[in-house]
Design a protein around this motif. Structure first.
Motif, short mmCIF file in Angstrom:
data_model
loop_
_atom_site.label_atom_id
_atom_site.label_comp_id
_atom_site.label_asym_id
_atom_site.label_seq_id
_atom_site.Cartn_x
_atom_site.Cartn_y
_atom_site.Cartn_z
N SER A 23 0.82 -1.22 0.00
CA SER A 23 0.00 0.00 0.00
C SER A 23 0.85 1.26 0.00
O SER A 23 0.42 2.30 -0.50
CB SER A 23 -0.95 0.01 1.21
N ASP A 24 2.07 1.18 0.57
CA ASP A 24 2.96 2.35 0.62
C ASP A 24 4.13 2.20 -0.35
O ASP A 24 5.16 2.86 -0.20
CB ASP A 24 3.52 2.54 2.04
N ALA A 25 3.99 1.33 -1.32
CA ALA A 25 5.11 1.02 -2.21
C ALA A 25 5.37 2.12 -3.23
O ALA A 25 4.46 2.85 -3.64
CB ALA A 25 4.84 -0.30 -2.94
N GLN A 26 6.61 2.19 -3.64
CA GLN A 26 6.98 3.09 -4.72
C GLN A 26 6.44 2.51 -6.04
O GLN A 26 6.72 1.36 -6.36
CB GLN A 26 8.51 3.16 -4.76
N PRO A 27 5.65 3.27 -6.80
CA PRO A 27 5.12 2.75 -8.08
C PRO A 27 6.25 2.32 -9.02
O PRO A 27 7.33 2.92 -9.03
CB PRO A 27 4.34 3.93 -8.64
N ALA A 28 5.97 1.32 -9.82
CA ALA A 28 7.01 0.74 -10.66
C ALA A 28 7.36 1.60 -11.87
O ALA A 28 8.49 1.60 -12.32
CB ALA A 28 6.58 -0.66 -11.13
N ALA A 29 6.38 2.33 -12.40
CA ALA A 29 6.65 3.05 -13.66
C ALA A 29 5.69 4.22 -13.85
O ALA A 29 4.62 4.26 -13.26
CB ALA A 29 6.53 2.08 -14.84
N TRP A 30 6.11 5.17 -14.70
CA TRP A 30 5.26 6.29 -15.09
C TRP A 30 5.38 6.48 -16.60
O TRP A 30 6.24 5.90 -17.25
CB TRP A 30 5.68 7.56 -14.35
N ARG A 31 4.51 7.31 -17.14
CA ARG A 31 4.54 7.57 -18.59
C ARG A 31 3.98 8.96 -18.86
O ARG A 31 3.24 9.53 -18.05
CB ARG A 31 3.72 6.53 -19.33
N CYS A 32 4.35 9.49 -20.01
CA CYS A 32 3.81 10.79 -20.43
C CYS A 32 2.35 10.61 -20.85
O CYS A 32 1.99 9.62 -21.48
CB CYS A 32 4.60 11.34 -21.61
N LYS A 33 1.53 11.59 -20.50
CA LYS A 33 0.12 11.54 -20.89
C LYS A 33 -0.01 11.84 -22.38
O LYS A 33 0.74 12.62 -22.94
CB LYS A 33 -0.70 12.55 -20.09
N SER A 34 -1.00 11.22 -22.98
CA SER A 34 -1.25 11.46 -24.42
C SER A 34 -2.58 12.16 -24.63
O SER A 34 -3.20 12.05 -25.68
CB SER A 34 -1.23 10.12 -25.17
N THR A 35 -3.01 12.92 -23.60
CA THR A 35 -4.31 13.59 -23.69
C THR A 35 -4.27 14.80 -24.62
O THR A 35 -5.27 15.19 -25.20
CB THR A 35 -4.78 14.04 -22.29
N SER A 36 -3.10 15.40 -24.73
CA SER A 36 -2.98 16.56 -25.63
C SER A 36 -1.56 16.62 -26.17
O SER A 36 -0.62 16.15 -25.56
CB SER A 36 -3.32 17.86 -24.89
N ASN A 37 -1.43 17.24 -27.34
CA ASN A 37 -0.11 17.35 -27.96
C ASN A 37 0.83 18.23 -27.14
O ASN A 37 2.03 17.98 -27.06
CB ASN A 37 -0.24 17.93 -29.38
N ILE A 38 0.25 19.26 -26.49
CA ILE A 38 1.08 20.18 -25.69
C ILE A 38 1.66 19.44 -24.49
O ILE A 38 2.84 19.55 -24.17
CB ILE A 38 0.24 21.40 -25.23
N ALA A 39 0.78 18.68 -23.78
CA ALA A 39 1.23 17.94 -22.60
C ALA A 39 2.30 16.93 -22.98
O ALA A 39 3.31 16.78 -22.29
CB ALA A 39 0.04 17.23 -21.93
N THR A 40 2.08 16.25 -24.08
CA THR A 40 3.05 15.25 -24.53
C THR A 40 4.39 15.89 -24.86
O THR A 40 5.46 15.37 -24.52
CB THR A 40 2.51 14.49 -25.75
N ALA A 41 4.34 17.03 -25.51
CA ALA A 41 5.57 17.73 -25.88
C ALA A 41 6.34 18.20 -24.65
O ALA A 41 7.56 18.05 -24.56
CB ALA A 41 5.23 18.91 -26.79
N LEU A 42 5.61 18.78 -23.67
CA LEU A 42 6.26 19.25 -22.44
C LEU A 42 6.92 18.11 -21.69
O LEU A 42 8.06 18.21 -21.22
CB LEU A 42 5.23 19.94 -21.54
#
Length: 558
Positions: free
Chosen positions: A66-85
């Motif tokens: 429950s208190d573990a460090q998450p294994a992975a993250w990723r860039c969101k693909s909801t918008s081109n601006i967010a992905t670029a940043l």
């Protein structure tokens, strides 16, 4: 006719004399001579009592997931601006040889497992807030430390062993469910501390179990209880994996189990006859011993009375005197020189063992291995620890077994440093589970060390139970529990440091384990020793035994 009548009268009078003559025996003598040292009745009692260890393990170690460090993250693909940043910042970080979430624009990235996969993911406990993730686990063990004394006093006092364990299970269940409703990290940490306080009484089940059997089987029965702790540990990855996308559901499942168990224990578990005797309730103690004997296919003498001394064949002390001796309250341990010295050494060893045992379990996230598989392998390693411990305790001294296992745990922890190179930092993720060529070697070494630490932890519990008499046994046990929890409360902080420097965490675990193994050499051996009822009684008996051994040595020398 007259002679025959006179003969019948004599027989009748002799029969009355037999039944009116009291047969005064200790609980140990009754168990050994009439009930059986370990019959079916005691096996059933020990089995039902030991089930509580499952919930103790689950509540203590649930934070691994429950208190573990998450294994992975990723860039969101909801918008081109967010992905670029996100991509631009990732490229900048990657130029330094790794990818980090620190410095990324909020809302441009997400955790692969979802924002409720753990408290770190939900409340953003990374980068400058990373050490907040260690606070709930530390407070849980501090709560366990604070709860040890009141629950130990209740178990030795008016509430008794059985009802104290039941009360602890019910309170742990309620606070566990409330934890799943936490709105933020601070409420969560507070409820974890309260849950730790409430679960403290569950540990008293080892006293309840060992006081039901003869002296020959005390060590094995204690180890048998730890087998159920292992089952609780092993159940964690099984329950955690289906709930990996919502840590709250994991806590809810864990909270339901001890509540159900408390009803089972209330109806089918008996109170300790030793505790009943010390409290002056000898008739109830005899009734329970009769129940044990009946289930074992045996019968107690009709004229049986219980003596409060534990020395077979020695002078017996009345139950009234034993109750009066209860005036030797828990504080008398600190007023009795030999008991105070003994307690301090046990507590010092307990601090190191608690730090290492719980720390190594929480430190699995700093291994270069899959978290669920690593936890499962660690849990499985507790099974051979239980059986090896039972075997060794049947013919070896408690001190020797404890020291050997502590040394092995310490050496194994230090050897883990050889495999910790290349470990990535806490805020570094790349969408994969980090592994290198040293992963399997590190895991095997760490698992071996954990098995040894588990063995040392189990043996120290049993050793403490045998070192002190009945009227302060649960109190001394609770004092050991306090130092175990104090060590455990500091371990999560070292685990957090280990996310940056795994070598440091492994070497600290190793050194503390070795030092704990050295401390017990100043304690007396308890294998096959009787369980005494009061401090004064134990002091006199051990003094006589010491004088007898000295006189024997002088005779041999002459």
């Amino acid at each position: 006719m007259e002679q025959a009548y006179a003969g019948n009268v004599d027989v009748a009078e002799s029969g009355i004399a037999e039944t009116t003559t009291k047969l005064e025996l200790t609980v140990d003598q009754v168990l050994e001579e009439y009930v059986g040292s370990l019959g079916w009745s005691q096996l059933l009692q020990v089995f039902l009592v030991s089930l509580a260890w499952i919930f103790d393990a689950q509540s203590a170690l649930v934070t691994i997931f429950s208190d573990a460090q998450p294994a992975a993250w990723r860039c969101k693909s909801t918008s081109n601006i967010a992905t670029a940043l996100c991509s631009n910042n990732t490229m900048i970080s990657s130029s330094k040889g790794h990818t980090t979430v620190c410095g990324l624009v909020p809302g441009t990235w997400e955790w692969v497992g979802g924002h409720r996969s753990s408290i770190i993911a939900e409340w953003g406990l990374v980068c400058d807030r990373r050490f907040l993730a260690a606070v709930p686990a530390s407070l849980f063990f501090i709560g366990s430390l604070l709860g040890s004394t009141p629950f130990g006093s209740l178990a030795d006092g008016f509430l008794g062993r059985k009802r104290t364990v039941i009360l602890s299970c019910i309170l742990a269940s309620i606070t566990g469910f409330l934890t799943s409703l936490s709105p933020n990290i601070w409420i969560y940490a507070l409820l974890r501390m309260v849950n730790g306080f409430c679960r403290s009484g569950i540990a008293g089940c080892i006293v309840l179990a060992t006081e039901a059997v003869g002296r020959k089987w005390r060590g094995q029965v204690g180890q048998y209880g730890f087998f159920f702790y292992t089952l609780g540990f092993l159940s964690l990855p099984v329950i955690a994996y289906p709930t990996r996308h919502n840590w709250r559901n994991l806590h809810r499942i864990m909270s339901a189990l001890p509540l159900s168990y408390s009803f089972l224990m209330f109806f089918f578990v008996s109170e300790s006859p030793r505790w009943l005797l010390v409290r002056g309730r000898s008739k109830e103690a005899i009734d329970i011993l009769k129940k044990y004997a009946r289930l074992n296919g045996k019968e107690l003498p009709q004229n049986l009375t219980l003596a409060s001394t534990s020395k077979a064949g020695g002078d017996h002390q009345s139950v009234a005197t034993a109750v009066e001796a209860e005036a030797n309250t828990k504080e008398s341990i600190w007023r009795t020189k030999w008991a105070a010295k003994r307690m301090v050494l046990v507590m010092m060893a307990g601090f190191g063992v608690g730090f290492v045992y719980y720390g190594v379990q929480l430190n699995v996230e700093n291994l270069n291995f899959n978290l669920y598989l690593a936890v499962a392998i660690n849990a499985i390693m507790e099974i051979p620890a239980v059986f090896i411990g039972s075997l060794l305790l049947s013919f070896m001294d408690r001190r020797l077994v404890f020291s050997m296992s502590s040394f092995l745990a310490g050496v194994s922890s230090i050897l883990c440093i050889l495999f910790s190179r290349g470990r990535k930092g806490a805020d570094t993720y790349d969408g994969k589970h980090p592994q290198d060529k040293g992963s399997w070697g590190q895991l095997i070494t760490e698992a071996t060390g954990f098995m040894a630490a588990s063995l040392a932890f189990d043996v120290l519990y049993i050793y403490c139970v045998e070192l002190f008499p009945t009227n302060v046994r649960n109190f001394s046990f609770s004092m050991l529990r306090q130092t175990l929890m104090l060590g455990a409360s500091l371990a999560p902080l070292l685990v957090a440091v280990g996310r940056f420097s795994p070598s440091l965490s492994f070497i600290v675990f190793g050194v503390l384990s070795i030092l704990s193994g050295l401390l017990t050499w100043w304690l007396p051996e308890t294998r096959n020793a009787p369980l005494f009822e009061t401090l004064n009684q134990q002091q006199e008996e051990e003094k006589q035994k010491c004088e007898s051994n000295n006189s024997r040595g002088m005779e041999l020398a002459s």
